[in-house]
Enzyme design. Sequence first.
Site, PDB file in Angstrom:
ATOM      1  N   ILE A   1       0.819  -1.115  -0.023  1.00 17.62           N
ATOM      2  CA  ILE A   1      -0.136  -0.016  -0.053  1.00 17.62           C
ATOM      3  C   ILE A   1       0.814   1.374   0.082  1.00 17.62           C
ATOM      4  O   ILE A   1       0.428   2.228  -0.776  1.00 17.62           O
ATOM      5  CB  ILE A   1      -1.142   0.053   1.142  1.00 17.62           C
ATOM      6  CG1 ILE A   1      -1.779  -1.278   1.270  1.00 17.62           C
ATOM      7  CG2 ILE A   1      -1.620   1.502   1.350  1.00 17.62           C
ATOM      8  CD1 ILE A   1      -2.776  -1.250   2.316  1.00 17.62           C
TER       9      ILE A   1
ATOM     10  N   ASP B   1      11.135   3.788   5.042  1.00 12.60           N
ATOM     11  CA  ASP B   1      10.719   2.215   5.235  1.00 12.60           C
ATOM     12  C   ASP B   1      11.716   1.593   6.258  1.00 12.60           C
ATOM     13  O   ASP B   1      13.027   1.908   5.816  1.00 12.60           O
ATOM     14  CB  ASP B   1      10.376   1.441   4.172  1.00 12.60           C
ATOM     15  CG  ASP B   1       9.581   0.076   4.531  1.00 12.60           C
ATOM     16  OD1 ASP B   1       8.315   0.061   4.275  1.00 12.60           O
ATOM     17  OD2 ASP B   1       9.830  -0.738   5.144  1.00 12.60           O
TER      18      ASP B   1
ATOM     19  N   ASP C   1      12.830   3.902  11.267  1.00 11.44           N
ATOM     20  CA  ASP C   1      12.478   3.080  12.422  1.00 11.44           C
ATOM     21  C   ASP C   1      11.312   3.789  12.827  1.00 11.44           C
ATOM     22  O   ASP C   1      11.604   4.736  13.851  1.00 11.44           O
ATOM     23  CB  ASP C   1      13.457   2.503  13.268  1.00 11.44           C
ATOM     24  CG  ASP C   1      12.852   1.520  14.404  1.00 11.44           C
ATOM     25  OD1 ASP C   1      11.486   1.402  14.453  1.00 11.44           O
ATOM     26  OD2 ASP C   1      13.838   0.949  15.042  1.00 11.44           O
ATOM     27  N   VAL C   2       9.915   3.672  12.789  1.00 11.64           N
ATOM     28  CA  VAL C   2       8.792   4.810  13.511  1.00 11.64           C
ATOM     29  C   VAL C   2       8.915   4.302  14.917  1.00 11.64           C
ATOM     30  O   VAL C   2       8.228   5.088  15.611  1.00 11.64           O
ATOM     31  CB  VAL C   2       7.768   4.351  12.602  1.00 11.64           C
ATOM     32  CG1 VAL C   2       7.588   4.713  11.127  1.00 11.64           C
ATOM     33  CG2 VAL C   2       7.299   2.927  12.775  1.00 11.64           C
TER      34      VAL C   2
ATOM     35  N   SER D   1      -8.024   0.488   9.171  1.00  7.10           N
ATOM     36  CA  SER D   1      -8.545  -0.657   8.664  1.00  7.10           C
ATOM     37  C   SER D   1      -9.997  -1.017   9.022  1.00  7.10           C
ATOM     38  O   SER D   1     -10.449  -0.661  10.182  1.00  7.10           O
ATOM     39  CB  SER D   1      -7.510  -1.890   9.191  1.00  7.10           C
ATOM     40  OG  SER D   1      -8.118  -3.173   8.847  1.00  7.10           O
TER      41      SER D   1
ATOM     42  N   TYR E   1      -4.021  -6.309  16.349  1.00 14.29           N
ATOM     43  CA  TYR E   1      -4.183  -5.282  15.220  1.00 14.29           C
ATOM     44  C   TYR E   1      -5.487  -4.629  15.387  1.00 14.29           C
ATOM     45  O   TYR E   1      -5.378  -3.402  15.076  1.00 14.29           O
ATOM     46  CB  TYR E   1      -4.218  -6.555  13.990  1.00 14.29           C
ATOM     47  CG  TYR E   1      -4.161  -5.596  12.674  1.00 14.29           C
ATOM     48  CD1 TYR E   1      -2.913  -4.967  12.148  1.00 14.29           C
ATOM     49  CD2 TYR E   1      -5.064  -5.452  12.061  1.00 14.29           C
ATOM     50  CE1 TYR E   1      -2.729  -4.276  11.146  1.00 14.29           C
ATOM     51  CE2 TYR E   1      -5.161  -4.780  10.531  1.00 14.29           C
ATOM     52  CZ  TYR E   1      -3.968  -4.309  10.153  1.00 14.29           C
ATOM     53  OH  TYR E   1      -3.839  -3.454   9.036  1.00 14.29           O
TER      54      TYR E   1
ATOM     55  N   LYS F   1      -5.514  -0.593  15.306  1.00 12.42           N
ATOM     56  CA  LYS F   1      -6.135   0.356  14.403  1.00 12.42           C
ATOM     57  C   LYS F   1      -7.353   1.168  14.901  1.00 12.42           C
ATOM     58  O   LYS F   1      -7.586   2.149  14.307  1.00 12.42           O
ATOM     59  CB  LYS F   1      -6.642  -0.793  13.207  1.00 12.42           C
ATOM     60  CG  LYS F   1      -5.627  -1.226  12.470  1.00 12.42           C
ATOM     61  CD  LYS F   1      -4.677  -0.124  11.720  1.00 12.42           C
ATOM     62  CE  LYS F   1      -3.529  -0.616  10.892  1.00 12.42           C
ATOM     63  NZ  LYS F   1      -2.587   0.440  10.400  1.00 12.42           N
TER      64      LYS F   1
ATOM     65  N   VAL G   1      -6.900  -6.192   1.059  1.00 11.70           N
ATOM     66  CA  VAL G   1      -6.134  -5.723   0.092  1.00 11.70           C
ATOM     67  C   VAL G   1      -5.235  -6.802  -0.529  1.00 11.70           C
ATOM     68  O   VAL G   1      -4.594  -7.587   0.069  1.00 11.70           O
ATOM     69  CB  VAL G   1      -5.149  -4.535   0.425  1.00 11.70           C
ATOM     70  CG1 VAL G   1      -4.342  -3.892  -0.706  1.00 11.70           C
ATOM     71  CG2 VAL G   1      -6.092  -3.458   1.094  1.00 11.70           C
TER      72      VAL G   1
END
Length: 258
Positions: free
Chosen positions: A20, A39, A65-66, A143, A156, A160, A189
């Site tokens: 995505i 990324d 690295d978020v 999501s 998850y 979200k 997706v």
Amino acid sequence: MKHIDLNGGLVMVTGGGGAIGSAIAMESAQAGAAVAVCDINECAAKKVADAIQRKGGKATAFRIDVRDRNDVDAVTAQAVEQLGPLHGLVTAAGVLRTGGITTQGEEDWSSVMAVNVDGTMHAVRAAIPYLENSKGAIVTLGSVSAFIGSNDGGAYTTSKGAVLSFTYAAAGELASRGIRVNNVAPGWVNGGFTHQALAISDHPDQLRDQAKQLHALGRMAEPTDVANAVVWLLSDQASFVTGSMLLVDGGFMIQHKS
């Protein structure tokens, strides 16, 4: 009809090497933006940036690295220095770790929260000073999982849901500073996590068919379906849209209201 135009500004995409994220990066470049493809997989980010450059666009790959606020701050500053004023941020970095509420290990739970929730917050915080100058826009990636339960998706789903609530909070706080904040929530997706699930499934064709049937339109989203919605929200065409959650789900939610 007015075309989407992102010329003259930088769009920063975290998770830009994924299915995505890469589609968002490509579509942003096609609309005229310079793109910072960010990324943790620098090789994947570079492939996307190279593809944009081959098509005549402007892009640079950055390893990020978020989970690390200092790293996010530094990469954001580097991207602005190299590519120009920041006009848009897309937080597409995400991980999926499955497991039941009573069985999932703490490490997996924490990793989902660190990337999906903390990573979103880190990117937004780093971008605010730059976006305030440009009156830019933020799009977070959500999501349909935020609204449904499953046997092994608690982490998850929770992450979200948190991202969506954070989006609403940020939209309310940042509106007075001229920054719009919205969320795009896809269904299944054809890429990324879906391909990971197909790769380990004993019956991938059956799983693919089941995934298609979950959507009223009878198919999964392509990454570009999600990217088109994101780019629209970044553009001036959505100049009066903030604090919104846009379902890009092919009718998934109308079939799963309960």
